[in-house]
Design a protein around this motif. Structure first.
Motif, mmCIF file in Angstrom:
data_model
loop_
_atom_site.group_PDB
_atom_site.id
_atom_site.type_symbol
_atom_site.label_atom_id
_atom_site.label_comp_id
_atom_site.label_asym_id
_atom_site.label_seq_id
_atom_site.Cartn_x
_atom_site.Cartn_y
_atom_site.Cartn_z
ATOM 1 N N ASP A 93 4.324 27.566 18.667
ATOM 2 C CA ASP A 93 3.720 27.326 19.984
ATOM 3 C C ASP A 93 3.637 28.574 20.856
ATOM 4 O OD1 ASP A 93 3.002 24.707 19.905
ATOM 5 O OD2 ASP A 93 5.008 23.985 20.367
ATOM 6 N N LEU A 94 4.337 29.642 20.474
ATOM 7 C CA LEU A 94 4.418 30.802 21.376
ATOM 8 C C LEU A 94 3.052 31.336 21.816
ATOM 9 C CD1 LEU A 94 7.482 32.875 20.172
ATOM 10 C CD2 LEU A 94 7.326 31.144 21.931
ATOM 11 N N PRO A 95 2.043 31.431 20.920
ATOM 12 C CA PRO A 95 0.760 31.961 21.400
ATOM 13 C C PRO A 95 0.165 31.169 22.568
ATOM 14 C CG PRO A 95 0.799 32.033 19.030
ATOM 15 C CD PRO A 95 2.039 31.313 19.449
ATOM 16 N N TYR A 96 0.522 29.869 22.686
ATOM 17 C CA TYR A 96 0.054 29.105 23.846
ATOM 18 C C TYR A 96 0.556 29.724 25.143
ATOM 19 C CZ TYR A 96 -1.565 24.925 21.363
ATOM 20 O OH TYR A 96 -2.249 24.036 20.597
ATOM 21 N N ALA A 97 1.786 30.236 25.102
ATOM 22 C CA ALA A 97 2.429 30.706 26.325
ATOM 23 C C ALA A 97 2.060 32.152 26.634
ATOM 24 C CB ALA A 97 3.945 30.571 26.199
ATOM 25 N N VAL A 98 1.368 32.800 25.714
ATOM 26 C CA VAL A 98 1.053 34.213 25.903
ATOM 27 C C VAL A 98 -0.341 34.342 26.539
ATOM 28 C CG1 VAL A 98 0.652 36.391 24.718
ATOM 29 C CG2 VAL A 98 2.468 34.878 23.948
ATOM 30 N N SER A 99 -0.404 35.072 27.638
ATOM 31 C CA SER A 99 -1.703 35.314 28.259
ATOM 32 C C SER A 99 -2.600 36.056 27.269
ATOM 33 C CB SER A 99 -1.508 36.152 29.519
ATOM 34 O OG SER A 99 -2.744 36.559 30.014
ATOM 35 N N PRO A 100 -3.876 35.667 27.171
ATOM 36 C CA PRO A 100 -4.760 36.341 26.204
ATOM 37 C C PRO A 100 -4.777 37.861 26.382
ATOM 38 C CG PRO A 100 -5.883 34.490 27.214
ATOM 39 C CD PRO A 100 -4.565 34.585 27.889
ATOM 40 N N VAL A 101 -4.706 38.319 27.627
ATOM 41 C CA VAL A 101 -4.693 39.765 27.850
ATOM 42 C C VAL A 101 -3.486 40.392 27.176
ATOM 43 C CG1 VAL A 101 -4.685 41.554 29.604
ATOM 44 C CG2 VAL A 101 -5.817 39.411 30.053
ATOM 45 N N ILE A 102 -2.341 39.698 27.283
ATOM 46 C CA ILE A 102 -1.125 40.222 26.662
ATOM 47 C C ILE A 102 -1.266 40.184 25.145
ATOM 48 C CG2 ILE A 102 1.357 39.916 26.474
ATOM 49 C CD1 ILE A 102 1.346 38.712 29.255
ATOM 50 N N GLY A 103 -1.911 39.112 24.622
ATOM 51 C CA GLY A 103 -2.173 39.051 23.187
ATOM 52 C C GLY A 103 -2.969 40.254 22.712
ATOM 53 N N LEU B 250 6.098 38.312 32.546
ATOM 54 C CA LEU B 250 5.307 37.071 32.465
ATOM 55 C C LEU B 250 5.669 36.267 31.226
ATOM 56 C CD1 LEU B 250 1.550 37.638 33.352
ATOM 57 C CD2 LEU B 250 3.285 36.438 34.631
ATOM 58 N N LEU B 251 5.795 36.979 30.084
ATOM 59 C CA LEU B 251 6.098 36.300 28.824
ATOM 60 C C LEU B 251 7.414 35.574 28.898
ATOM 61 C CD1 LEU B 251 5.186 38.730 25.907
ATOM 62 C CD2 LEU B 251 4.169 36.554 26.480
ATOM 63 N N THR B 252 8.440 36.262 29.446
ATOM 64 C CA THR B 252 9.756 35.651 29.513
ATOM 65 C C THR B 252 9.682 34.370 30.345
ATOM 66 O OG1 THR B 252 10.625 37.878 29.429
ATOM 67 C CG2 THR B 252 12.169 36.148 29.987
ATOM 68 N N LEU B 253 8.973 34.449 31.467
ATOM 69 C CA LEU B 253 8.793 33.269 32.309
ATOM 70 C C LEU B 253 8.117 32.140 31.527
ATOM 71 C CD1 LEU B 253 9.378 32.522 35.217
ATOM 72 C CD2 LEU B 253 7.113 33.328 35.845
ATOM 73 N N SER B 254 7.023 32.475 30.807
ATOM 74 C CA SER B 254 6.298 31.445 30.057
ATOM 75 C C SER B 254 7.163 30.839 28.959
ATOM 76 C CB SER B 254 5.044 32.032 29.409
ATOM 77 O OG SER B 254 4.258 32.663 30.347
ATOM 78 N N PHE B 255 7.950 31.691 28.267
ATOM 79 C CA PHE B 255 8.794 31.176 27.190
ATOM 80 C C PHE B 255 9.831 30.218 27.751
ATOM 81 C CE2 PHE B 255 7.921 35.171 24.479
ATOM 82 C CZ PHE B 255 6.715 34.626 24.121
ATOM 83 N N LEU B 256 10.393 30.569 28.919
ATOM 84 C CA LEU B 256 11.377 29.673 29.532
ATOM 85 C C LEU B 256 10.737 28.318 29.844
ATOM 86 C CD1 LEU B 256 13.337 32.033 31.950
ATOM 87 C CD2 LEU B 256 14.123 30.972 29.830
ATOM 88 N N ILE B 257 9.474 28.352 30.338
ATOM 89 C CA ILE B 257 8.796 27.097 30.658
ATOM 90 C C ILE B 257 8.568 26.286 29.393
ATOM 91 C CG2 ILE B 257 6.661 26.112 31.555
ATOM 92 C CD1 ILE B 257 6.486 28.669 33.306
ATOM 93 N N LEU B 258 8.120 26.973 28.334
ATOM 94 C CA LEU B 258 7.875 26.294 27.057
ATOM 95 C C LEU B 258 9.148 25.620 26.560
ATOM 96 C CD1 LEU B 258 5.254 26.298 25.354
ATOM 97 C CD2 LEU B 258 6.350 27.949 23.873
ATOM 98 N N TRP B 259 10.258 26.323 26.705
ATOM 99 C CA TRP B 259 11.551 25.803 26.296
ATOM 100 C C TRP B 259 11.894 24.573 27.141
ATOM 101 C CZ3 TRP B 259 16.697 26.805 28.608
ATOM 102 C CH2 TRP B 259 17.731 26.438 27.771
ATOM 103 N N GLY B 260 11.605 24.661 28.443
ATOM 104 C CA GLY B 260 11.847 23.533 29.343
ATOM 105 C C GLY B 260 11.025 22.311 28.931
ATOM 106 N N ILE B 261 9.765 22.550 28.564
ATOM 107 C CA ILE B 261 8.905 21.434 28.148
ATOM 108 C C ILE B 261 9.484 20.770 26.902
ATOM 109 C CG2 ILE B 261 6.620 20.822 27.291
ATOM 110 C CD1 ILE B 261 5.571 23.211 28.948
#
Lengths: 265, 271
Positions: A93-103, B250-261
């Motif tokens: 699922d990680l790519p979902y959380a990654v902003s496309p720009v960051i990808g 940003l990534l760390t924040l998003s990963f934490l949210i994903l983990w929360g979900i």
């Protein structure tokens, strides 16, 4: 009360979805049909649409094959420890959380012209960043979870009994896959393909970073829309956007159809 | 035996190829970005993040993404409810239209907002007369984020409402509970996991959004420059270390949210 809620729902849909779609259509026809044709028949527009088409073909093929295989391994493989399976499952699922720009940035950082690997490949005559391979890789990264996530629940639902029976009766794994597994996951895979195509058509951030957005070379349909808007050429942007929007609506209809077929099984 | 042996070699090759692909495509790049952001040491990382334009961009993004997620929680709860509970003409069409923002390229979404609310449009002129501006200011960014994340809460709520046991609701009515009371005490708690995970998904997607926002935001540093556009700007000006540092944030924040979900959904499955 009931009337109020239904009315509000209609209002939200009209404002947020229907009016903008209509506006794209009328906006692209602002200079008449010939204006729309001019915008679409520009050499850079034709090239951009072709690039998008090429990327869609590559990404859909690769993502489908690897996505289905990975889904099968994550559900069935006895050779993977359950812990590792769980870990890999959450990494999907990680790519979902990654902003496309960051990808896109990740790929530039790994194989860009300034890196050791990138310089090595460039020496061998293979260009990845600011060329087609990089754009395909970036889109593969972004679309990675779609197929796996569509196929995994279907595999879990059908269970492994039929496959085990086929193997016991002496069928080879390849044969078991085609005769037993494939018929049940077929509609899930088709749904995943439609999702992948839709996401690939629309991919913008990752492709923009990786491609460098070079006109007539690495420009795709979405990055052309972006460039047209930046150049205040809104009518031309609308023309290309209309084509993209028409494809999205078509894919949406396909999705509905695939969803219905999926539910039948 | 020979065939057996060959087929086990084949499957070994297959397994390795798939896992290698997975590793190279997903794990290695994410790992690489963390390494790159600290490549010049902690000091450089802290400097990049402490740059006023950078942290203002991150704060702005978080603030607007929270706002967009809250708007979507309200809209999504209502629409999810209406589409499941009421039967009315056009319901199925609306239900399919929900997914349109996912299917539509985000750049096209941004262009739509620009056309509808831009300086020459009817809505833009009206807003200007009232003394506020939409496009190239914060409202446009929020609208873009709401548009892109529109389906999440609706799709989170719908299955829960469909699965819900009607008897609980009927029992509440039989025992004399009023409609609002039943809604808040019986129905809302059932919908809550969907609302929360949908809202979190919407928030993380809004944090990451680039295509729709870059077209409508105007991107003025310190005022309407969001984090993903800031990262893009740093890449364009070849400062990849600064881009990587903000990305890691940003990534760390998003990963934490994903983990929360995952936690929210895991709890749902157990109960």
């Amino acid at each position: 009360m009931r009337r109020l809620w239904i009315g509000l729902t209609y209002a939200v849909f009209a404002l947020l979805i229907v009016v903008p779609l209509v506006k794209i259509a009328t906006g692209s026809l602002e200079d008449g049909v010939s204006g729309l044709l001019d915008a679409l028949l520009r050499p850079e527009a034709l090239h951009a649409l072709m690039m998008t088409g090429i990327i869609v073909v590559f990404v859909t093929l690769i993502n489908t094959v690897f996505g289905v295989m990975l889904a099968i391994y994550l559900v069935r493989a006895a050779w993977l420890h359950p812990r590792i399976k769980g870990l890999l499952n959450s990494i999907v699922d990680l790519p979902y959380a990654v902003s496309p720009v960051i990808g896109g940035l990740m790929i530039v950082l790994l194989v860009g012209p300034d890196t050791a690997l990138g310089a090595l490949l460039e020496g061998a005559g293979i260009k990845i960043v600011y060329a087609l391979p990089g754009m395909v890789i970036a889109t593969l990264f972004v679309t990675f979870p779609l197929m796996v996530r569509e196929v995994m629940p279907v595999l879990q639902e059908i269970g492994s009994q039929q496959e085990e029976a086929a193997t016991m009766l002496g069928a080879y794994s390849w044969y078991t896959f085609w005769k037993v597994t494939w018929p049940s996951i077929r509609w899930g895979v088709i749904y995943g393909v439609v999702l992948t195509v839709a996401r690939t058509l629309g991919e913008f951030g990752a492709v923009l970073v990786v491609s460098g957005n070079i006109m007539n070379l690495t420009q795709t349909a979405t990055t052309l829309v972006y460039q047209d808007v930046e150049n205040f050429n809104v009518v031309a942007a609308n023309g290309v956007a209309l084509v993209l929007a028409a494809f999205s609506v078509g894919l949406l209809l396909l999705m509905e159809w695939a969803k219905k077929r999926k539910e039948v099984h | 035996m020979n065939i057996r042996l060959r087929s086990s070699w084949w499957s070994f090759g297959f397994r390795s190829a798939i896992l290698l692909y997975f590793f190279l495509l997903v794990i290695l790049p994410i790992f690489g970005i963390y390494v790159q952001s600290f490549s010049l040491g902690w000091g450089a990382f802290a400097d990049s993040v402490a740059d006023p334009i950078a942290w203002k961009a991150v704060l702005l993004t978080v603030r607007l993404a929270v706002l967009a997620a809250l708007i979507n929680v309200a809209l999504g709860t209502m629409i999810g409810w209406v589409l499941i509970r009421y039967r009315f003409p056009g319901r199925r069409v609306l239900n399919s239209l929900v997914d349109l923002p996912f299917a539509l390229p985000t750049a096209v979404g941004g262009l739509m907002i620009l056309l509808l609310l831009g300086p020459n449009s009817w809505a833009g002129l009206a807003a200007e007369k009232l003394g506020f501006e939409i496009v190239f200011h914060e409202p446009a960014i929020v609208i873009a984020m709401v548009f892109v994340t529109f389906p999440f809460v609706i799709r989170g709520v719908q299955p829960l409402l469909e699965e819900m046991d009607a008897s609980e609701e009927e029992a509440a009515y039989t025992m004399g509970a009023s409609r609002p009371r039943t809604f808040f005490r019986v129905i809302l708690p059932t919908m809550l996991p969907g609302i929360v995970s949908g809202g979190m998904l919407a928030f993380s997607r809004a944090l990451a959004e680039f295509g729709a926002v870059v077209l409508v935001a105007g991107n003025i540093p310190g005022r309407t420059l969001v984090a993903s556009v800031y990262i893009f700007g740093q890449i364009e000006s070849d400062d990849t270390q600064a881009a990587a540092a903000v990305s890691v944030l940003l990534l760390t924040l998003s990963f934490l949210i994903l983990w929360g979900i995952n936690l929210v959904q895991g709890r749902r499955k157990r109960t």
